[in-house]
Design a protein around this motif. Structure first.
Motif, PDB file in Angstrom:
ATOM      1  N   VAL A   1       0.836  -1.203   0.000  1.00  0.00           N
ATOM      2  CA  VAL A   1       0.000   0.000   0.000  1.00  0.00           C
ATOM      3  C   VAL A   1       0.872   1.254   0.000  1.00  0.00           C
ATOM      4  O   VAL A   1       0.621   2.213  -0.738  1.00  0.00           O
ATOM      5  CB  VAL A   1      -0.957  -0.006   1.209  1.00  0.00           C
ATOM      6  CG1 VAL A   1      -1.671   1.336   1.329  1.00  0.00           C
ATOM      7  CG2 VAL A   1      -1.972  -1.128   1.083  1.00  0.00           C
ATOM      8  N   SER A   2       1.926   1.251   0.812  1.00  0.00           N
ATOM      9  CA  SER A   2       2.817   2.416   0.893  1.00  0.00           C
ATOM     10  C   SER A   2       3.492   2.690  -0.441  1.00  0.00           C
ATOM     11  O   SER A   2       3.604   3.843  -0.877  1.00  0.00           O
ATOM     12  CB  SER A   2       3.877   2.197   1.980  1.00  0.00           C
ATOM     13  OG  SER A   2       3.296   2.117   3.251  1.00  0.00           O
ATOM     14  N   VAL A   3       3.952   1.628  -1.096  1.00  0.00           N
ATOM     15  CA  VAL A   3       4.695   1.790  -2.350  1.00  0.00           C
ATOM     16  C   VAL A   3       3.769   2.173  -3.494  1.00  0.00           C
ATOM     17  O   VAL A   3       3.992   3.180  -4.189  1.00  0.00           O
ATOM     18  CB  VAL A   3       5.472   0.495  -2.697  1.00  0.00           C
ATOM     19  CG1 VAL A   3       6.056   0.588  -4.104  1.00  0.00           C
ATOM     20  CG2 VAL A   3       6.568   0.240  -1.673  1.00  0.00           C
ATOM     21  N   PHE A   4       2.727   1.374  -3.711  1.00  0.00           N
ATOM     22  CA  PHE A   4       1.902   1.576  -4.909  1.00  0.00           C
ATOM     23  C   PHE A   4       0.853   2.668  -4.735  1.00  0.00           C
ATOM     24  O   PHE A   4       0.692   3.523  -5.621  1.00  0.00           O
ATOM     25  CB  PHE A   4       1.218   0.261  -5.293  1.00  0.00           C
ATOM     26  CG  PHE A   4       2.156  -0.735  -5.919  1.00  0.00           C
ATOM     27  CD1 PHE A   4       2.533  -0.610  -7.239  1.00  0.00           C
ATOM     28  CD2 PHE A   4       2.667  -1.786  -5.179  1.00  0.00           C
ATOM     29  CE1 PHE A   4       3.401  -1.513  -7.828  1.00  0.00           C
ATOM     30  CE2 PHE A   4       3.538  -2.697  -5.747  1.00  0.00           C
ATOM     31  CZ  PHE A   4       3.910  -2.569  -7.069  1.00  0.00           C
TER      32      PHE A   4
ATOM     33  N   LEU B   1       3.562   5.752  -5.565  1.00  0.00           N
ATOM     34  CA  LEU B   1       3.573   5.737  -7.026  1.00  0.00           C
ATOM     35  C   LEU B   1       2.283   6.297  -7.627  1.00  0.00           C
ATOM     36  O   LEU B   1       2.310   7.010  -8.638  1.00  0.00           O
ATOM     37  CB  LEU B   1       3.820   4.316  -7.537  1.00  0.00           C
ATOM     38  CG  LEU B   1       5.198   3.722  -7.224  1.00  0.00           C
ATOM     39  CD1 LEU B   1       5.252   2.257  -7.605  1.00  0.00           C
ATOM     40  CD2 LEU B   1       6.290   4.510  -7.945  1.00  0.00           C
ATOM     41  N   LEU B   2       1.143   5.987  -7.025  1.00  0.00           N
ATOM     42  CA  LEU B   2      -0.131   6.452  -7.568  1.00  0.00           C
ATOM     43  C   LEU B   2      -0.238   7.976  -7.546  1.00  0.00           C
ATOM     44  O   LEU B   2      -0.930   8.570  -8.373  1.00  0.00           O
ATOM     45  CB  LEU B   2      -1.292   5.826  -6.796  1.00  0.00           C
ATOM     46  CG  LEU B   2      -2.686   5.990  -7.430  1.00  0.00           C
ATOM     47  CD1 LEU B   2      -2.746   5.287  -8.775  1.00  0.00           C
ATOM     48  CD2 LEU B   2      -3.763   5.450  -6.497  1.00  0.00           C
ATOM     49  N   LYS B   3       0.471   8.606  -6.609  1.00  0.00           N
ATOM     50  CA  LYS B   3       0.450  10.073  -6.521  1.00  0.00           C
ATOM     51  C   LYS B   3       0.992  10.708  -7.817  1.00  0.00           C
ATOM     52  O   LYS B   3       0.592  11.807  -8.202  1.00  0.00           O
ATOM     53  CB  LYS B   3       1.290  10.498  -5.314  1.00  0.00           C
ATOM     54  CG  LYS B   3       1.702  11.957  -5.281  1.00  0.00           C
ATOM     55  CD  LYS B   3       0.558  12.884  -4.937  1.00  0.00           C
ATOM     56  CE  LYS B   3       0.976  14.348  -4.991  1.00  0.00           C
ATOM     57  NZ  LYS B   3       2.065  14.723  -4.097  1.00  0.00           N
ATOM     58  N   PHE B   4       1.908  10.007  -8.478  1.00  0.00           N
ATOM     59  CA  PHE B   4       2.569  10.561  -9.664  1.00  0.00           C
ATOM     60  C   PHE B   4       2.179   9.798 -10.924  1.00  0.00           C
ATOM     61  O   PHE B   4       2.966   9.682 -11.859  1.00  0.00           O
ATOM     62  CB  PHE B   4       4.089  10.501  -9.469  1.00  0.00           C
ATOM     63  CG  PHE B   4       4.556  11.111  -8.185  1.00  0.00           C
ATOM     64  CD1 PHE B   4       4.575  12.486  -8.015  1.00  0.00           C
ATOM     65  CD2 PHE B   4       4.966  10.308  -7.129  1.00  0.00           C
ATOM     66  CE1 PHE B   4       5.005  13.047  -6.829  1.00  0.00           C
ATOM     67  CE2 PHE B   4       5.406  10.863  -5.939  1.00  0.00           C
ATOM     68  CZ  PHE B   4       5.416  12.246  -5.780  1.00  0.00           C
ATOM     69  N   VAL B   5       0.947   9.290 -10.974  1.00  0.00           N
ATOM     70  CA  VAL B   5       0.526   8.415 -12.066  1.00  0.00           C
ATOM     71  C   VAL B   5       0.488   9.126 -13.422  1.00  0.00           C
ATOM     72  O   VAL B   5       0.490   8.474 -14.471  1.00  0.00           O
ATOM     73  CB  VAL B   5      -0.855   7.801 -11.743  1.00  0.00           C
ATOM     74  CG1 VAL B   5      -1.951   8.865 -11.847  1.00  0.00           C
ATOM     75  CG2 VAL B   5      -1.160   6.612 -12.628  1.00  0.00           C
ATOM     76  N   GLU B   6       0.472  10.444 -13.422  1.00  0.00           N
ATOM     77  CA  GLU B   6       0.460  11.168 -14.694  1.00  0.00           C
ATOM     78  C   GLU B   6       1.856  11.328 -15.287  1.00  0.00           C
ATOM     79  O   GLU B   6       1.999  11.738 -16.436  1.00  0.00           O
ATOM     80  CB  GLU B   6      -0.192  12.541 -14.511  1.00  0.00           C
ATOM     81  CG  GLU B   6      -1.674  12.463 -14.150  1.00  0.00           C
ATOM     82  CD  GLU B   6      -2.317  13.823 -14.062  1.00  0.00           C
ATOM     83  OE1 GLU B   6      -1.592  14.834 -14.259  1.00  0.00           O
ATOM     84  OE2 GLU B   6      -3.526  13.902 -13.800  1.00  0.00           O
ATOM     85  N   GLU B   7       2.886  11.018 -14.485  1.00  0.00           N
ATOM     86  CA  GLU B   7       4.269  11.129 -14.974  1.00  0.00           C
ATOM     87  C   GLU B   7       4.660   9.898 -15.773  1.00  0.00           C
ATOM     88  O   GLU B   7       4.568   8.775 -15.274  1.00  0.00           O
ATOM     89  CB  GLU B   7       5.231  11.299 -13.792  1.00  0.00           C
ATOM     90  CG  GLU B   7       5.323  12.690 -13.260  1.00  0.00           C
ATOM     91  CD  GLU B   7       5.960  13.651 -14.252  1.00  0.00           C
ATOM     92  OE1 GLU B   7       7.121  13.425 -14.656  1.00  0.00           O
ATOM     93  OE2 GLU B   7       5.291  14.621 -14.628  1.00  0.00           O
ATOM     94  N   ASP B   8       5.125  10.102 -16.980  1.00  0.00           N
ATOM     95  CA  ASP B   8       5.485   8.989 -17.860  1.00  0.00           C
ATOM     96  C   ASP B   8       6.522   8.071 -17.230  1.00  0.00           C
ATOM     97  O   ASP B   8       6.378   6.847 -17.225  1.00  0.00           O
ATOM     98  CB  ASP B   8       6.006   9.549 -19.187  1.00  0.00           C
ATOM     99  CG  ASP B   8       6.405   8.456 -20.166  1.00  0.00           C
ATOM    100  OD1 ASP B   8       5.576   7.577 -20.434  1.00  0.00           O
ATOM    101  OD2 ASP B   8       7.548   8.479 -20.647  1.00  0.00           O
TER     102      ASP B   8
END
Length: 566
Positions: free
Chosen positions: A466-469, A473-480
């Motif tokens: 949960v911490s990782v994904f 990571l989900l916070k920056f999902v718009e970054e390629d």
């Protein structure tokens, strides 16, 4: 033959076109241009009887004369060489090109009119050896830029690809190769051969690198600046090393990068150099900052600082009480301010970020202390303290590049040491305190590689997943780049433990956007094919759900398996 007194093809064409007796014209031409040799006059009629073509005879004689001339060129005086060059230039596009090239290479310094003639003849210029081109480039920066710019761009593209496309070589960390190994790169070797012993060309390369770095902000130009200098150091080009005032600093820093640590002795050497920069030599700080902005230098300095923070906990010292930690922060700040310093031409050293020293670093040490306490106690008071620490970290990260770099390397070390407490504390804090533009490529590279190597230690821990994904990571999902790194991490963990039960949900959450790069879409497509392909050992649908209790996370909630759409 234009520009010479030799009767060439144009003369023969005009003569034959305007004459009354072509045979007479030919006879006159042969008489005027024959070789003055009594032996040849005797032999020619005999060769005619054997149907040997005159062209073959003269070609053979020319070949012998060319080789004879080449063998004596090295013994000719410089004045005689220039005379021969002037006489032979009209034939540079013909059979005498080899002679012209050999003559060009012989004198140590060619006169301007010869260099101009080389530039005007593009075919001859392309065929010239580097020693001749180097003299041309010293007088023609534009031509030098045309030769060098593609190499600089290619180098930067290759470095960026090494950082971002980790699926091509998952077992190799970007920072693994030694500095000397990196300098064997073909582009570095080509650049050093171009520069040779020319201080002027070396300074021109540095000017190109500064301008490109300021315009693009790409830190790989800083790596190239260091690599070119140290490659010339390996070749012992003393005239250039003496001309670069940053050579000794770069040499010491290179040794630290090789050892992946800055010990106290080398730290004092670096500090002594920085302290010795006095007026009117402040401009040196611009080049020093570029050397320290190199990702390999940032990695070495930051990882040393993180290691010392762990030691300070054992010594019960504060960061500001450690001269070595303060020096490392100074070095980091130099590197992080490089682009602004060179762009603004303000070479004064900025004051240290006191909030980073007095608040942020002690918070990291407090985290280490809490981690140690949590190993022996389950006290509920730790939860409230953890929340306080998390909020403080989030508050200090924005607008503080120095704090972010330390936090990034601190997190990487935590992942490499499989430290669940620090991972689950730091990653959410970084996600809340940083924007997507703050995420360094080298940080993501190390982080994702290290997470992928954790295997079942990660996939078997719901809180860590949960911490990782979700929290990071989900916070920056718009970054390629973040989406691509996430796809790689999913592919690495897919067969580990019960992780496959999360894959469909994650692939839907991290599906590439239309504006994302082609290689991200391509890798995602391959990943989907891998997930949906039947597994021989254990069918995908029969994998049982994790035995751990649900964390209540909407992202990692167990969903029925379905094939994600591409």
């Amino acid at each position: 033959m234009s520009g010479s007194s030799v009767q060439g093809a144009d003369f023969i064409r005009d003569a034959l076109g305007s004459c009354g007796d072509p045979l007479e014209v030919i006879a006159h031409f042969q008489q005027d241009n024959r070789l003055e040799s009594s032996i040849l006059e005797t032999v020619l009629p005999l060769l005619d009887l054997h149907d040997v073509l005159r062209s073959d005879i003269y070609d053979g004689i020319c070949d012998q004369l060319r080789e004879k001339l080449k063998s004596v060129i090295s013994s000719l005086s410089e004045e005689r060489l220039i005379q021969l060059l002037d006489a032979s230039f009209p034939f540079a596009d013909g059979p005498l090109r080899g002679i012209v090239l050999r003559l060009l290479e012989a004198p140590p310094d060619l006169p301007p009119h010869i260099l101009n003639s080389v530039v005007e003849n593009s075919k001859l210029y392309e065929a010239c050896p580097v020693t001749v081109k180097r003299q041309v480039w010293e007088e023609n920066v534009g031509l030098f830029g045309d030769e060098v710019r593609p190499l600089l761009d290619q180098y930067v593209e290759e470095k960026a690809a090494l950082l971002l496309r980790i699926e091509d070589n998952p077992s190799s960390n970007f920072f693994t190769p030694s500095p000397k190994t990196r300098r064997q790169h073909e582009i570095i070797q080509t650049l050093t051969s171009y520069v040779g012993h020319s201080v002027k060309l070396y300074n021109t390369v540095l000017q190109f690198l500064r301008a490109l770095f300021v315009d693009s902000g790409c830190v790989h130009f800083c790596t190239l600046r260091a690599d070119v200098l140290m490659a010339l150091h390996d070749l012992e080009i003393k005239i250039i090393l003496d001309a670069d005032p940053c050579h000794k600093f770069a040499w010491c820093l290179d040794a630290c990068i090789r050892e992946k640590f800055i010990d106290a002795k080398r730290g004092r050497e670096l500090k002594l150099f920085l302290d010795g920069i006095k007026p009117p030599r402040e401009q040196m700080r611009g080049d020093i900052s570029m050397l320290l902005c190199d990702p390999f230098a940032v990695h070495t300095v930051a990882s040393t600082a993180v290691k010392l923070l762990h030691e300070l906990l054992e010594k019960e010292q504060l960061p500001r009480e450690s001269a070595q930690v303060m020096l490392l922060l100074r070095l980091l700040q130099f590197g992080l301010n490089a682009q602004e310093m060179i762009n603004c031409q303000d070479f004064s050293e900025k004051e240290m970020d006191l909030l980073c020293v007095k608040q942020f670093l002690p918070l990291l040490i407090e985290l280490l202390l809490n981690r140690s306490i949590s190993l022996f106690s389950n006290a509920s008071s730790l939860v409230n303290n953890d929340n306080h620490l998390n909020e403080s970290l989030v508050h200090l990260l924005p607008q503080r590049s120095l704090a972010r770099v330390i936090a990034f390397q601190f997190t990487v070390k935590a992942v490499q040491e499989r430290d669940k407490y620090l991972i689950t504390t730091l990653l959410p804090a970084i996600a809340k305190g940083c924007d997507a533009s703050d995420l360094r490529d080298d940080f993501l590279h190390q982080l994702i590689l290290s997470l992928g190597q954790m295997g079942e230690e990660m996939t078997g821990n719901q809180e860590m997943l949960v911490s990782v994904f979700e929290h990071f990571l989900l916070k920056f999902v718009e970054e390629d780049k973040v989406v691509h790194f996430t796809h790689y991490l999913i592919s690495r963990l897919y067969y580990k433990g019960d992780f496959s039960s999360h894959v469909t949900t994650l692939l839907e959450a991290f599906k590439p956007l239309e504006e994302h790069s082609a290689w991200t879409h391509e890798f995602y497509s391959h990943l989907v094919d891998k997930v949906t392909a039947p597994r021989k050992e254990k069918p995908l649908l029969s994998i049982p759900p994790p035995s751990v209790e649900s964390s209540g996370s909407p992202l990692l909630e167990m969903l029925p398996m379905k094939s994600p759409s591409v």
